[in-house]
Design an enzyme around this catalytic site. Sequence first.
Site, short mmCIF file in Angstrom:
data_model
loop_
_atom_site.label_atom_id
_atom_site.label_comp_id
_atom_site.label_asym_id
_atom_site.label_seq_id
_atom_site.Cartn_x
_atom_site.Cartn_y
_atom_site.Cartn_z
CE LYS A 20 0.83 1.20 4.36
NZ LYS A 20 1.29 2.53 4.85
CB THR A 26 -0.95 5.46 3.39
OG1 THR A 26 -1.39 4.35 2.62
CG2 THR A 26 -0.60 4.97 4.77
#
Length: 316
Positions: A182, A239
């Site tokens: 990610k 994020t």
Amino acid sequence: MIGVLGAGAFGTALAVCFAKAGHSVVLWGRDVATMARAHDIRRLPRLPDVMLPASIMPTADVGDLTRCDVLILAVPMQQLNTLLSSLPLHPRCAVAACKGVDLSTLRGPTEVVAGALPDSIPAIISGPSFAADIARGLPTALSLGCADDAAGQHLQSALSTPTLRLYRTTDVVGVELGGALKNVIAIACGAAIGAGLGESARAALMTRGMAEMLRLAPALGARPETLMGLSGLGDLALTCASTQSRNFALGLAIGGNTPRPTATTEGAATAEAALRLAARHGVEMPITEVVAALVGGQASVEDAVRHLLDRDLTEE
């Protein structure tokens, strides 16, 4: 007693969280002067607004960690192997709190831990979390990956606090790769926003980035449902949408052609490592490919966009 190896923002935040829950904590940092000062003023540079509770012992002496049954490894992924190999530590459980893939060996955190600390049970915590939130006692949920489920149950009970909730799984690879991959997609999203490509582009990158994660992780033995949990989808959502994320901030600087942040950004090395793993397993990862090129300076954002948009049309 809990030991935390690494007195950066995340290690300090976890130490504070555990101390507030009633644990005695040994917090180790490599800089002697910094840790001695922290002992006196009860603060550390990476979280200057956070007071260290009295039950935290800041130290630069690794020998102080030998009393700890559980050791949290809150150091950058690319330093983990070298650091562990040089320290005389033998905790019952060693829990990685870093995200990435070791560039030299293409191993995840728990494999590195198992190689360096063969007498310890390896585990990993990962998920959507910012150090400042954890230190302030804001509600946070993470995945705890441990192949030994009995040890995982012990760690889940020992490390969960009133504000930090851990969800247990034996799918260690899934937890590791969700947290690692990610970060790569967060860099891509930051670059898109920095270059003024808009929110629709960010949403597309997040979605197609998740598709890449779901191609590579199962090829390495992970369960797809783990990637749809906290350490994958949850962390991706956090994020890719916040400037508090170091990886998003790096992408933002690349996209906006501004100076890059100096803080450690795990996604930069992970992009290269993920491409090597993808090639080994015959997995296509176009977003990861352009991120590696952007980080390495081999492509501009315009080149990256052109490369992605010129790909052959296909089914979703």
